[in-house]
Design a protein around this motif. Structure first.
Motif, short mmCIF file in Angstrom:
data_model
loop_
_atom_site.label_atom_id
_atom_site.label_comp_id
_atom_site.label_asym_id
_atom_site.label_seq_id
_atom_site.Cartn_x
_atom_site.Cartn_y
_atom_site.Cartn_z
N TYR A 53 0.82 -1.21 0.00
CA TYR A 53 0.00 0.00 0.00
C TYR A 53 0.86 1.26 0.00
O TYR A 53 0.73 2.12 -0.88
CB TYR A 53 -0.90 -0.03 1.23
CG TYR A 53 -2.06 0.93 1.20
CD1 TYR A 53 -3.28 0.57 0.61
CD2 TYR A 53 -1.98 2.19 1.78
CE1 TYR A 53 -4.36 1.44 0.61
CE2 TYR A 53 -3.05 3.07 1.77
CZ TYR A 53 -4.24 2.69 1.18
OH TYR A 53 -5.29 3.56 1.17
N PHE A 54 1.76 1.37 0.97
CA PHE A 54 2.55 2.59 1.09
C PHE A 54 3.78 2.58 0.17
O PHE A 54 4.31 3.64 -0.16
CB PHE A 54 2.95 2.83 2.54
CG PHE A 54 1.78 3.20 3.39
CD1 PHE A 54 1.31 4.50 3.43
CD2 PHE A 54 1.10 2.24 4.13
CE1 PHE A 54 0.20 4.85 4.18
CE2 PHE A 54 -0.01 2.57 4.89
CZ PHE A 54 -0.46 3.88 4.92
N GLY A 55 4.19 1.38 -0.26
CA GLY A 55 5.23 1.32 -1.28
C GLY A 55 4.73 1.91 -2.59
O GLY A 55 5.49 2.52 -3.33
N ALA A 56 3.42 1.74 -2.85
CA ALA A 56 2.82 2.31 -4.06
C ALA A 56 2.90 3.83 -4.04
O ALA A 56 3.16 4.46 -5.07
CB ALA A 56 1.36 1.85 -4.16
N TYR A 57 2.69 4.44 -2.87
CA TYR A 57 2.81 5.89 -2.74
C TYR A 57 4.18 6.35 -3.20
O TYR A 57 4.33 7.34 -3.93
CB TYR A 57 2.62 6.31 -1.27
CG TYR A 57 1.20 6.55 -0.84
CD1 TYR A 57 0.78 7.81 -0.44
CD2 TYR A 57 0.27 5.52 -0.81
CE1 TYR A 57 -0.52 8.03 0.00
CE2 TYR A 57 -1.03 5.73 -0.38
CZ TYR A 57 -1.42 6.99 0.01
OH TYR A 57 -2.70 7.20 0.43
N PHE A 58 5.20 5.64 -2.74
CA PHE A 58 6.59 6.01 -3.05
C PHE A 58 6.85 5.91 -4.55
O PHE A 58 7.48 6.78 -5.14
CB PHE A 58 7.55 5.09 -2.29
CG PHE A 58 9.00 5.38 -2.53
CD1 PHE A 58 9.62 6.44 -1.89
CD2 PHE A 58 9.74 4.61 -3.41
CE1 PHE A 58 10.97 6.72 -2.10
CE2 PHE A 58 11.08 4.87 -3.63
CZ PHE A 58 11.69 5.93 -2.98
N ILE A 59 6.34 4.85 -5.16
CA ILE A 59 6.61 4.60 -6.58
C ILE A 59 5.84 5.57 -7.47
O ILE A 59 6.35 6.05 -8.49
CB ILE A 59 6.26 3.14 -6.93
CG1 ILE A 59 7.27 2.19 -6.25
CG2 ILE A 59 6.25 2.92 -8.44
CD1 ILE A 59 6.90 0.73 -6.36
N ILE A 60 4.60 5.88 -7.10
CA ILE A 60 3.73 6.66 -7.99
C ILE A 60 3.89 8.16 -7.83
O ILE A 60 3.48 8.93 -8.71
CB ILE A 60 2.25 6.28 -7.77
CG1 ILE A 60 1.38 6.65 -8.99
CG2 ILE A 60 1.70 6.94 -6.51
CD1 ILE A 60 1.68 5.88 -10.23
#
Length: 413
Positions: A53-60
């Protein structure tokens, strides 16, 4: 007159986005315990949900910012809504197969959408009108976000955690029936969310959303070629670490809230734990409402230091207490976390040259990747020891944030 009407429509539509990602965030921590119960994953493994979930924030974050800058905030928001809807609909095959790995992928796509929305909606809400009322607009929108976070655990507790396997003596048929009912409810909730997201996406597509000088008279292009020099400011670098560690603790504290209160209170059910989690999120909102006026009399740096020091002590206390007092102390942690993210953000970007603020702000938002890492670590500690030890591990991180508030934030270049 037309511009004024379009701005009002834009404010209403963008405010709805804050509510949408609030609901998603409120549900995600309930899903940790739900997957432990029905998909038989460990606490360490359930922490991978926050990693996705929060890894997606970092990537996007950077791609979403690029899309909004190159095209428009409207395109950036519609891009985020599309990903949010796709991720929500991917819950269908995940529930049909009861596959934890498919759930992780679905929530990763969903969170890419939410990360895109946050990257566009926060700065856009600030620009939707005069600068004098910017704080009012963003705080009003955040209140809907808080309501969504409060609503999420109530929905999850009632529809997910209320379904049990009838204890250790449950037959294979009872366990299978509970799994089918649970997965059906999860699917129903996320298909409903997808439908709402698609409707809002259509509303954005059909309405003229103002951009640039139409929403802010001070709007003009700036040169950001020297923005990389933001790293020359020590108070910013130290603040970036403080934000990373704070978000790590905030997400981990929510991820294992239900585990902790159930473990430390006999006869307390998971569903009841979810309701207490809703109360904790209300305490988080109240903490922000009550503490913000204090900043007119006490420096934000000092409030951050005091609150983080209190949380250091509370995390130590959580290691020793049991019963209802353990619930009270854990809810108090959320109250004292309330002002941390915006306060660290404001302190770290304070006195930065204008052409460095944009990159600095983006990096501080990307620091939410701390929330992707810490839950798995705390889950591993919980699996090998207990949840008391997991919360004790958060104390040193809060202590650093306290140090930053009192001392690190005052370090000059």
């Amino acid at each position: 007159m037309t511009d004024s009407k379009n701005i009002k429509i834009a404010i209403i539509l963008v405010t709805s986005l804050f509510f949408l990602w609030g609901v998603s965030y409120g549900l995600i921590d309930v899903m940790n315990k739900n997957f432990q119960n029905h998909l038989h994953v460990t606490q360490h493994e359930s922490g991978f949900l926050q990693l996705a979930y929060f890894g997606a924030y970092f990537i996007i974050a950077l791609p979403a910012g690029y899309i909004a800058n190159k095209y428009s905030y409207k395109v950036g928001i519609m891009f985020g809504l599309a990903l949010y809807a796709i991720g929500s609909l991917m819950i269908i095959p995940a529930t049909n197969l009861a596959s934890f790995h498919l759930f992780l992928f679905a929530f990763f796509i969903l969170a890419c959408g939410i990360g895109s929305l946050e990257a566009s909606a926060n700065p856009y809400m600030v620009k939707l009108g005069d600068e004098k009322n910017a704080s009012f607009r963003i705080n009003a929108a955040q209140s809907f976000n808080g309501f969504g976070q409060f609503l999420g655990p109530i929905i999850g507790g009632a529809l997910f955690l209320s379904i049990t396997k009838q204890g250790q003596s449950a037959s294979k048929e009872q366990i299978e029936a509970a799994l089918v009912e649970n997965m059906g409810n999860v699917q129903l909730v996320y298909v409903g969310i997808a439908a709402i997201v698609i409707l809002i996406l259509i509303a954005f597509a059909l309405n003229k959303i103002p951009e640039g000088s139409a929403v802010n008279s001070d709007y003009k292009q700036k040169d950001y070629s020297k923005s990389i020099e933001v790293f020359k400011h020590r108070h910013f670098n130290l603040g970036l670490l403080a934000q990373f560690l704070y978000i790590a603790n905030q997400v981990a504290a929510g991820a294992f809230f239900i585990n902790y209160v159930v473990e430390h209170n006999e006869n307390l059910k998971d569903e009841q734990g979810a309701y207490y989690f809703s109360i904790a999120l209300v305490a988080f909102m109240v903490g922000r409402i009550v503490s913000t006026p204090l900043m007119k009399k006490i420096k934000g740096e000092n409030i951050l230091g005091i609150y983080s020091l209190i949380n250091t002590i509370l995390c130590i206390g959580l290691y020793f207490v049991h019963g209802f007092l353990s619930i009270v102390l854990l809810i108090a942690v959320f109250f004292f976390m309330s002002i941390s993210f915006p306060t660290i953000f404001a302190i770290a970007t304070k006195n930065l040259p204008f052409n460095q603020v944009k990159l600095g702000g983006s990096l501080l938002v990307m620091s939410v990747v701390g929330g992707a890492i810490m839950p798995s670590i705390v889950g591993l500690i919980n699996d090998h020891y207990n949840t008391s030890m997991g919360y004790l591990a958060m104390a040193p991180l809060f202590l650093y944030v306290a140090w930053y508030g009192f001392f690190g934030s005052k370090i000059k270049v």
